[in-house]
Each structure stands twice: as structure tokens, then as C-alpha cells.
Enzyme design. Structure first.
Site, PDB file in Angstrom:
ATOM      1  N   GLU A 163       1.656  -0.610  -5.056  1.00  0.00           N
ATOM      2  CA  GLU A 163       0.612   0.371  -5.320  1.00  0.00           C
ATOM      3  C   GLU A 163       1.292   1.731  -5.304  1.00  0.00           C
ATOM      4  O   GLU A 163       1.513   2.314  -4.251  1.00  0.00           O
ATOM      5  CB  GLU A 163      -0.493   0.334  -4.258  1.00  0.00           C
ATOM      6  CG  GLU A 163      -1.663   1.205  -4.658  1.00  0.00           C
ATOM      7  CD  GLU A 163      -2.153   2.167  -3.594  1.00  0.00           C
ATOM      8  OE1 GLU A 163      -3.259   2.713  -3.751  1.00  0.00           O
ATOM      9  OE2 GLU A 163      -1.445   2.418  -2.599  1.00  0.00           O
ATOM     10  N   ASP A 187       0.834  -1.200   0.000  1.00  0.00           N
ATOM     11  CA  ASP A 187       0.000   0.000   0.000  1.00  0.00           C
ATOM     12  C   ASP A 187       0.872   1.255   0.000  1.00  0.00           C
ATOM     13  O   ASP A 187       1.875   1.328   0.716  1.00  0.00           O
ATOM     14  CB  ASP A 187      -0.853  -0.038   1.286  1.00  0.00           C
ATOM     15  CG  ASP A 187      -1.944   1.014   1.313  1.00  0.00           C
ATOM     16  OD1 ASP A 187      -2.815   0.966   0.434  1.00  0.00           O
ATOM     17  OD2 ASP A 187      -1.920   1.867   2.220  1.00  0.00           O
TER      18      ASP A 187
HETATM   19  C1  NOJ Z   1      -4.468   2.887  -0.838  1.00  0.00           C
HETATM   20  C2  NOJ Z   1      -5.573   1.927  -0.525  1.00  0.00           C
HETATM   21  O1  NOJ Z   1      -5.850   1.173  -1.670  1.00  0.00           O
HETATM   22  C3  NOJ Z   1      -6.729   2.757  -0.056  1.00  0.00           C
HETATM   23  O2  NOJ Z   1      -7.922   2.027   0.032  1.00  0.00           O
HETATM   24  C4  NOJ Z   1      -6.361   3.368   1.268  1.00  0.00           C
HETATM   25  O3  NOJ Z   1      -7.385   4.242   1.690  1.00  0.00           O
HETATM   26  C5  NOJ Z   1      -5.066   4.175   1.153  1.00  0.00           C
HETATM   27  N1  NOJ Z   1      -4.057   3.499   0.393  1.00  0.00           N
HETATM   28  C6  NOJ Z   1      -4.501   4.445   2.522  1.00  0.00           C
HETATM   29  O4  NOJ Z   1      -4.019   3.262   3.085  1.00  0.00           O
END
Ligand code: NOJ
Length: 559
Positions: A279, A207
């Protein structure tokens, strides 16, 4: 011997709260996933990625982790987790879990210790605490804004009751950012990685993999224009370099890469090709490719592809740019159209007005477009995506053709974005509504009661899996055919050669991958269907006139 399975894998994202609810409390759970693994095997995917199921107050649907090495009782237990992994592995499905290293929950023991400790203490040093500006420290340490809206700093009350320091949170105030220059933080995450690797996971989706290191001195910064909430290029325009990403002192700092080299070395000590997937909302694509250099991660999400409009010229460019950028570092491209943070592509591809990433859509959103057009385009877009070489991500429910839920009542909404912008931005709840499995059952078979943590629309009976299973022309049958064809024809492992008709600006994309020719008509006007055996079509064809309608993709077998 390595299979490099991740180069070609079709990876299905499970959003555990909304997938399947085994105990009927309205919240999906790990036991529900285990029960439904047969359906996923039948769909034809290679791996699942689970969004967070760890102990969490659920302020950001589990992306606020209070204990990284346990399961939240909402979702079950570690025993349920082990059972799920072993059942998945028995079916040949690999399991990727979400890792949230940029921030913890404010209920994490470390943050609670930091609040109780003094400024300058080792406990505060695990997070980004700073004194405020102004005569009495009453102003935030800098002007950064939270991705979810509002300031990125919150002031605490010191243990003695006086107004105190501030802490940084790039997301919700319940999600304090770690200080990744602190070796203790690094060591703790090595421990967390080992904990899950030892339990048999096949990898991690990381993440906010572009956010963990902040520029020295945390300098003020004002984005030149409003960007997407995740920092991506926004709207219906072609993907461009978004200055909100390119220059922000908290995104894509060079220092993040040494963290991933360290993790890669750790993963490589385990057998079985465990992977890291980033991500990272970064652009342009050659910059994203830095995350997947040979000694870093294996994959990075291709958000440039996700953000490309349904338009042949733009798609051809992003496909070429993706293959080139990732090939330059020896990595596969990935492809993705939907996830739990974006408007589902069955709705997004029909939008007639720009809708910046993270804003979501709701009853007041202008330019929602026609749902039938959206579904037609979504099916065609997926048929295009699954013919491309590389690894593809699918988001639960897209195989049912689910649209975004527009009409959620305001009091049902739960995304922190909704609260932090006082309802100005709808946020992401509309793509997170629990799945329909059976048309006539309570909660459409999500669980065996009528409970669902977000209300399911009355119109969802026809989308239920059971109603689509074995039905020719259903979206589920289309996904099954695409995934089977992708495998049978080695498309994920193949290479792409553009054929006539794919010129910039035209509405039609045509390419060859092995013995399959793919034609995508992104326009409204029917075009001639070349000769050949139709392997898969995303929509009805007029075989008599040998034409394919607009918003349709066809796979043909050619000699
Ligand atoms: C990316 C995640 O996919 C999302 O759902 C989340 O709110 C943010 N990062 C913070 O962790």
C-alpha cells in the site's frame, strides 16, 4: 514449480468488522468470515485479504495494533483464525493478512515501556521520540502534519510528572511511528512475519509501505498545496504527480526498499509462493514500480487507476502507463476501484465536484451526483477493470453495488479523521458500513441480531446479497459473470491491444484481450455495438438498434 498465482489473482478485501457477524454483537468476526467463504467461492475470487483483526484498542479500526501476534477478542481467537484459513484453503482461496509496520498502537507494550523509560533509552529508541523546540521544549520538533489532520507530534508527560519529549505519529496520536533505523524493530517484524507464515498465510498487504523511513534529521516541510490525505493525487483531475508525495520527507524515502528486500528473502524461504503487496500512495506509476522490483514485493496497489475519472482518454492513458511501468520491472499491474479508505466507486464515479482522498462524503458535501448514474458507471468501470491483464482487487460490498453511506449520523462516525478535523472532513466511515446479506433479516443478515457497529441505511434491503443471487441483471450476477469470464477467457493472463474508437478524448474505449473485445462507453451518447456474441454487458443493451448506451461496458466474443 511456480504458478505465479498472484500475477492474475482476483483478490477480495474483507473488512472484518463489517463483513459478517457470527456472534451477534454488531461487530463482524473471523467465525462470520468462515461461515461465508462458500459465498466468496461462488463469487469466483482467488484470494481474500483481511484488514487487521489483531489485538487493538480500535482507535483506527484496528490499524493501531497492540499485539501483532494475537487476535482481538472482538474478532475471535487464533483458533478461529486457523479454522478460517483451513476452510479457505480447502475451497482453494488463498489468505492475505494486513501487516501494519509503520506504527503500533500507543497501547503496545513497547510504547508503554517507552513512556515509562527515560529520554535516550533503548525503549524510547524503538519509536521516534525527540525533544521539543523552544525555550522549554514546548514546540513540536518539526512542522509535520498528521494524515488525519492536526500536528504529527504529541508531547508526553515524563514519569516524574514534568512536560517531556514528543513522539511522531504520521496518523492518529494513538499510532506512534516506529524507528525503522533500529535493528530491534526490524528483527521484531521478521518474527511477526514468521508467526503468520507459520500459521499458513499466503501473504501480507503492507500498510503505509512508503512511510517507514523518514529523511535524516526530520526536516521541516510544508506541502505546496493540499494533497490527498493518503498522499495521493486528489480529486477528479487526471492522476498527476502530487508534490505532497513527491517531496515529503516521510514518504517514499529510498531506505524503505532494503526492508522489503529483507522480507522478500524471508518469504522466499517458505514454500507456496507467499506474497507481499504494497500500500504505497506514491506517484507517478514508474515510481510505484520500484516497490515491485524482482527482489522486493510482488504487487503494489494501483491507486493512479483508482483515482482516474470515468473518462475514456484518461483511462486509456492510465492503463497504458500502468502496464508499461510494471512490465518494466517484470511485475503484473494491479487494478482497484474501491477499498476501506476511499469513497465507494458506485458513489465516487458520479461526484460532480472534486473530493480529495480521505475527506469522505456526507450530507454537506457538494456535488454528490445521481446515485443511479454512479451505479451504472461503477458496473461499467468494473467490467472494464476485470477485462484487463493483471491482478484485480475487489472491496467487500462492491459486488452488491453498494453506494457510500452519506447520511450517517454525526454521533455514529468513528474515523479519527472526523475527530481530528472537528467534523470538517467526514473521513471513511461511509464505505465501512456492515454488509447486507438478507433483505428481511435483522441487520440485513449481517448478524442474527439488529446490532451493527455503524447504522445500515433503511434503503439497503434491495442491495442484500440474497435479493441479488440468481437474479439476471443484478450487480452480484454481473460480478459472478465477469469473474467467470475473466477466468474462462484467460483475460488476467492475456494482453491488451487497443482497437479503433479508443482515441484520446473520445468517449469510447475499445480493446482486444485474447478472443474478447471490450467496449466501454464512458460518455452519455449511445454508440453502435459492433457485431459479435455478447458475453457480458454491464447494463441493458438495445439489441434491436444494435446500440450500447452511455456508461456501459460490453464484452464481445470475436473470432
Ligand atoms: C492505510 C490504511 O488502509 C488506513 O485504513 C489506515 O488508517 C492507515 N493506513 C494508517 O494505518
Amino acid at each position: 514449480m511456480t504458478s505465479e498465482w498472484w500475477r492474475t489473482a482476483a483478490i477480495y478485501q474483507i473488512y472484518p468488522r463489517s463483513f459478517a457477524d457470527a456472534n451477534g454483537d454488531g461487530m463482524g468476526d473471523l467465525a462470520g468470515i468462515t461461515q461465508r467463504l462458500g459465498d466468496l467461492a461462488e463469487l469466483g475470487i482467488d484470494a481474500i485479504w483481511l484488514s487487521p483483526f489483531y489485538t487493538s484498542p480500535q482507535k483506527d479500526a484496528g490499524y493501531d495494533v497492540a499485539d501483532y501476534c494475537d487476535v482481538d477478542p472482538l474478532f475471535g481467537s487464533l483458533t478461529d483464525f486457523d479454522a478460517m484459513v483451513s476452510e479457505a484453503h480447502a475451497r482453494g482461496i488463498r489468505v492475505i493478512v494486513d501487516l501494519v509496520p509503520n506504527h503500533s498502537s500507543d497501547q503496545h507494550v513497547w510504547f508503554q515501556q517507552a513512556l515509562a523509560a527515560a529520554p535516550g533509552s533503548a525503549e524510547r529508541g524503538r519509536y521516534l521520540f525527540r525533544d521539543g523546540r523552544g525555550a522549554d521544549g514546548e514546540l513540536a520538533p518539526n512542522n509535520w502534519e498528521s494524515v488525519f489532520g492536526g500536528p504529527a507530534w504529541t508531547r508526553i508527560t515524563e514519569p516524574d510528572g514534568t512536560p517531556g519529549q514528543w513522539y511522531l505519529h504520521l496518523f492518529d496520536s494513538s499510532q506512534p511511528d516506529f524507528d525503522w533505523t533500529n535493528e530491534e524493530v526490524r528483527e521484531e517484524f521478521r518474527r511477526i512475519l514468521r508467526f503468520w507464515l507459520d500459521r499458513g498465510v499466503d501473504g501480507f498487504r503492507v500498510d503505509v509501505a512508503h512511510g517507514m523511513i523518514k529523511a535524516d534529521g526530520l526536516p521541516d516541510w510544508t506541502p505546496p498545496a493540499e494533497g490527498g490525505s493518503m498522499g495521493g493525487a486528489a480529486g477528479l483531475e487526471e492522476a498527476v504527480v502530487d508534490p505532497a508525495v513527491a517531496q515529503a520527507p516521510y514518504w517514499a524515502q529510498d531506505g524503505v526498499h532494503e526492508i522489503y528486500r529483507d522480507w522478500r528473502a524471508l518469504l522466499d524461504t517458505y514454500p507456496g509462493e507467499r506474497i507481499l503487496a504494497a500500500e504505497a500512495w506514491v506517484d507517478p506509476l514508474p515510481r510505484v514500480a520500484k516497490w515491485v522490483r524482482p527482489d522486493e514485493m510482488h504487487q503494489a496497489f494501483n491507486f493512479a487507476y483508482l483515482e482516474t475519472p470515468w473518462q475514456a482518454g484518461a483511462l486509456r492513458r492510465v492503463i497504458d502507463d500502468s502496464i508499461d511501468a510494471f512490465a518494466a520491472v517484470g511485475a503484473p499491474s494491479t487494478w482497484v476501484l474501491s477499498n476501506h479508505d476511499v469513497v465507494r466507486h458506485a458513489t465516487r464515479l458520479a461526484l460532480t465536484e472534486p473530493n480529495p482522498q480521505g475527506h469522505g462524503v456526507g450530507p454537506r458535501t457538494p456535488g454528490l451526483g445521481d446515485p443511479a448514474t454512479g451505479l451504472r458507471r461503477a458496473r461499467a468501470a468494473t467490467a472494464l477493470m476485470l477485462a484487463l491483464p493483471g491482478s484485480a482487487y475487489l472491496y467487500q460490498g462492491e459486488e452488491l453495488g453498494l453506494p457510500e453511506v452519506i447520511e450517517l449520523p454525526d454521533d455514529a462516525r468513528q474515523d479519527p479523521t472526523w475527530f481530528r478535523t472537528n467534523g470538517e472532513r467526514y473521513g471513511r466511515d461511509g464505505c465501512r458500513v456492515p454488509l447486507p446479506w438478507a433483505s428481511a433479516a435483522q441487520s440485513y443478515g449481517f448478524g442474527d441480531t439488529d446490532a451493527a457497529w455503524l447504522p445500515q441505511p433503511a434503503s439497503w434491503a434491495s442491495f442484500a446479497r440474497e435479493a441479488q443471487q440468481g437474479v439476471e441483471g443484478s450487480t452480484l450476477s454481473l460480478y459472478q459473470a465477469l469473474l467467470a469470464g475473466r477466468r474462462a477467457h484467460g483475460l488476467a493472463d492475456g494482453s491488451l491491444e487497443w482497437l479503433d474508437g479508443g482515441a484520446d478524448g473520445a468517449d469510447v474505449l475499445t480493446f482486444r484481450n485474447g478472443d474478447v473485445t471490450v467496449i466501454a462507453n464512458t460518455g452519455a451518447t449511445p454508440v453502435a455495438l459492433p457485431a459479435g456474441e455478447v458475453l457480458v454487458t454491464s447494463g441493458p443493451l438495445d439489441v434491436a438498434s444494435a446500440e450500447m448506451p452511455g456508461d456501459t461496458t460490453v464484452w464481445l466474443r470475436t473470432a
